[in-house]
Structures are given as structure tokens and as C-alpha cells.
Motif scaffolding. Structure first.
Motif, PDB file in Angstrom:
ATOM      1  N   VAL A 164      -4.157  -5.352  -1.861  1.00 37.94           N
ATOM      2  CA  VAL A 164      -4.003  -5.377  -0.398  1.00 37.94           C
ATOM      3  C   VAL A 164      -4.153  -3.985   0.216  1.00 37.94           C
ATOM      4  CG1 VAL A 164      -2.340  -5.837   1.452  1.00 37.94           C
ATOM      5  CG2 VAL A 164      -2.661  -7.509  -0.376  1.00 37.94           C
ATOM      6  N   SER A 165      -3.519  -3.004  -0.390  1.00 41.17           N
ATOM      7  CA  SER A 165      -3.553  -1.646   0.170  1.00 41.17           C
ATOM      8  C   SER A 165      -3.125  -0.683  -0.916  1.00 41.17           C
ATOM      9  CB  SER A 165      -2.579  -1.531   1.353  1.00 41.17           C
ATOM     10  OG  SER A 165      -1.245  -1.643   0.879  1.00 41.17           O
ATOM     11  N   LEU A 166      -3.266   0.614  -0.650  1.00 42.02           N
ATOM     12  CA  LEU A 166      -2.815   1.585  -1.647  1.00 42.02           C
ATOM     13  C   LEU A 166      -1.310   1.442  -1.887  1.00 42.02           C
ATOM     14  CD1 LEU A 166      -3.654   3.829  -3.530  1.00 42.02           C
ATOM     15  CD2 LEU A 166      -3.300   5.456  -1.666  1.00 42.02           C
ATOM     16  N   ALA A 167      -0.575   1.128  -0.814  1.00 39.49           N
ATOM     17  CA  ALA A 167       0.882   0.995  -0.942  1.00 39.49           C
ATOM     18  C   ALA A 167       1.269  -0.148  -1.872  1.00 39.49           C
ATOM     19  CB  ALA A 167       1.515   0.790   0.430  1.00 39.49           C
ATOM     20  N   THR A 194      -8.065   6.609   3.107  1.00 40.52           N
ATOM     21  CA  THR A 194      -7.673   5.201   3.141  1.00 40.52           C
ATOM     22  C   THR A 194      -6.558   5.034   4.160  1.00 40.52           C
ATOM     23  OG1 THR A 194      -7.012   3.284   1.813  1.00 40.52           O
ATOM     24  CG2 THR A 194      -5.973   5.355   1.230  1.00 40.52           C
ATOM     25  N   ASN A 195      -6.661   4.008   4.966  1.00 51.51           N
ATOM     26  CA  ASN A 195      -5.596   3.652   5.893  1.00 51.51           C
ATOM     27  C   ASN A 195      -4.733   2.606   5.200  1.00 51.51           C
ATOM     28  OD1 ASN A 195      -6.750   5.289   7.941  1.00 51.51           O
ATOM     29  ND2 ASN A 195      -8.182   3.649   8.476  1.00 51.51           N
ATOM     30  N   SER A 196      -3.469   2.915   5.015  1.00 47.52           N
ATOM     31  CA  SER A 196      -2.575   1.993   4.304  1.00 47.52           C
ATOM     32  C   SER A 196      -1.508   1.500   5.268  1.00 47.52           C
ATOM     33  CB  SER A 196      -1.943   2.709   3.100  1.00 47.52           C
ATOM     34  OG  SER A 196      -1.226   1.787   2.297  1.00 47.52           O
ATOM     35  N   TYR A 240     -11.579   2.688   0.596  1.00 39.74           N
ATOM     36  CA  TYR A 240     -11.677   4.097   0.955  1.00 39.74           C
ATOM     37  C   TYR A 240     -12.883   4.250   1.866  1.00 39.74           C
ATOM     38  CZ  TYR A 240      -8.235   5.370  -2.557  1.00 39.74           C
ATOM     39  OH  TYR A 240      -7.077   5.478  -3.266  1.00 39.74           O
ATOM     40  N   HIS A 241     -12.690   4.992   2.956  1.00 37.82           N
ATOM     41  CA  HIS A 241     -13.803   5.351   3.837  1.00 37.82           C
ATOM     42  C   HIS A 241     -14.376   6.672   3.335  1.00 37.82           C
ATOM     43  CE1 HIS A 241     -12.539   2.661   7.286  1.00 37.82           C
ATOM     44  NE2 HIS A 241     -11.376   2.790   6.683  1.00 37.82           N
ATOM     45  N   LEU A 242     -15.665   6.706   3.126  1.00 40.03           N
ATOM     46  CA  LEU A 242     -16.356   7.959   2.816  1.00 40.03           C
ATOM     47  C   LEU A 242     -17.140   8.340   4.062  1.00 40.03           C
ATOM     48  CD1 LEU A 242     -18.356   8.713  -0.428  1.00 40.03           C
ATOM     49  CD2 LEU A 242     -19.073   9.545   1.795  1.00 40.03           C
TER      50      LEU A 242
END
Ligand code: AMP
Length: 113
Positions: free
Chosen positions: A48-51, A85-87, A100-102
Motif C-alpha cells: 500500500v505504501s512505504l509505511a 515517495t508520498n506515504s 517512487y516518483h523519479l
């Protein structure tokens, strides 16, 4: 996950401009680019997310970093790029599949807004 747009890109149900792919990750152009180069790098596993990543995701997290660096090289952006990354919704996460946005190809300000 059946209602996840990034899982649908992985399965081919939704089209995207693929830049790079391996068994674990996919890199594709962002639909709404915020820089001349704007690529999303995602795990094929639905996280779902990095978190929400855990120790079991250690290998895939490493692979994502390496896939991002390889993507930057493929796009000749390796000398100056940002990986972010927006978490969580409060941080601007709008798709609940780790990505991840590059970003590259323009001056990248710091701190980001
Ligand atoms: P975030 O707001 O950090 O969750 O980033 C989600 C990103 O996914 C945004 O930059 C969107 O422009 C991008 N996006 C959403 N749907 C698609 C799609 N079908 N193909 C490519 N990029 C997408």
C-alpha cells in the motif's frame, strides 16, 4: 489487488508507457508529469505504501532503488534526478500502491512544497 490502478497497469489491463520492467518492478511514465522526465517505479507486489512495508519487503525495497537508478540511466537522467515517495494522504499519496516518483529535466527546488 483487483481495484488498484497500478496493479491493472502491471497486468496490462490499463495501458501505460513502460520504460523498464523486471520480475519485481515496473517503471512507467506518469500520466500527469511534473517535470520533463517523470517516471513512476512500482513493485509488482501490491504494497500500500512505504509505511506499510515490513521486513519481508526488504529485498523488494532494495530492488526498487536499483530499478530507479537503472531507469534514470536509461533516460540519461542519472546526473541529476530526484526520487520521492508520498506515504499517506497527508503527504499527497493518491494511489494506494507503493510508488517512487523519479523527477528530472528541470531545476528541482528544495525544500519541496
Ligand atoms: P501520488 O499522488 O504520490 O500517489 O502519485 C500518484 C501518481 O500516479 C500521480 O502523479 C498520477 O499522475 C499518477 N497516475 C495516476 N494514474 C495513472 C495512470 N493510469 N498512468 C500513469 N500515471 C498515473
Amino acid at each position: 489487488m483487483s481495484d488498484c490502478i497500478f496493479c491493472k497497469i502491471i497486468s496490462g489491463e490499463i495501458k501505460a508507457k513502460i520504460i523498464r520492467e523486471d520480475s519485481f518492478t515496473l517503471s512507467f511514465l506518469d500520466l500527469n508529469p511534473q517535470a520533463p522526465t517523470h517516471v513512476l517505479i512500482i513493485p509488482k507486489k501490491h504494497i500500500v505504501s512505504l509505511a506499510s512495508a515490513d521486513e519481508g519487503d526488504m529485498e523488494i525495497l532494495g530492488r526498487l532503488q536499483l530499478a530507479a537508478a537503472e531507469t534514470a540511466r536509461l533516460l540519461k537522467a542519472e546526473k541529476a534526478f530526484r526520487l520521492v515517495t508520498n506515504s499517506g494522504k497527508g503527504a499527497g499519496q493518491s494511489v494506494d500502491h507503493l510508488h517512487y516518483h523519479l523527477l528530472a529535466g528541470r531545476k528541482l527546488l528544495w525544500p519541496p512544497g
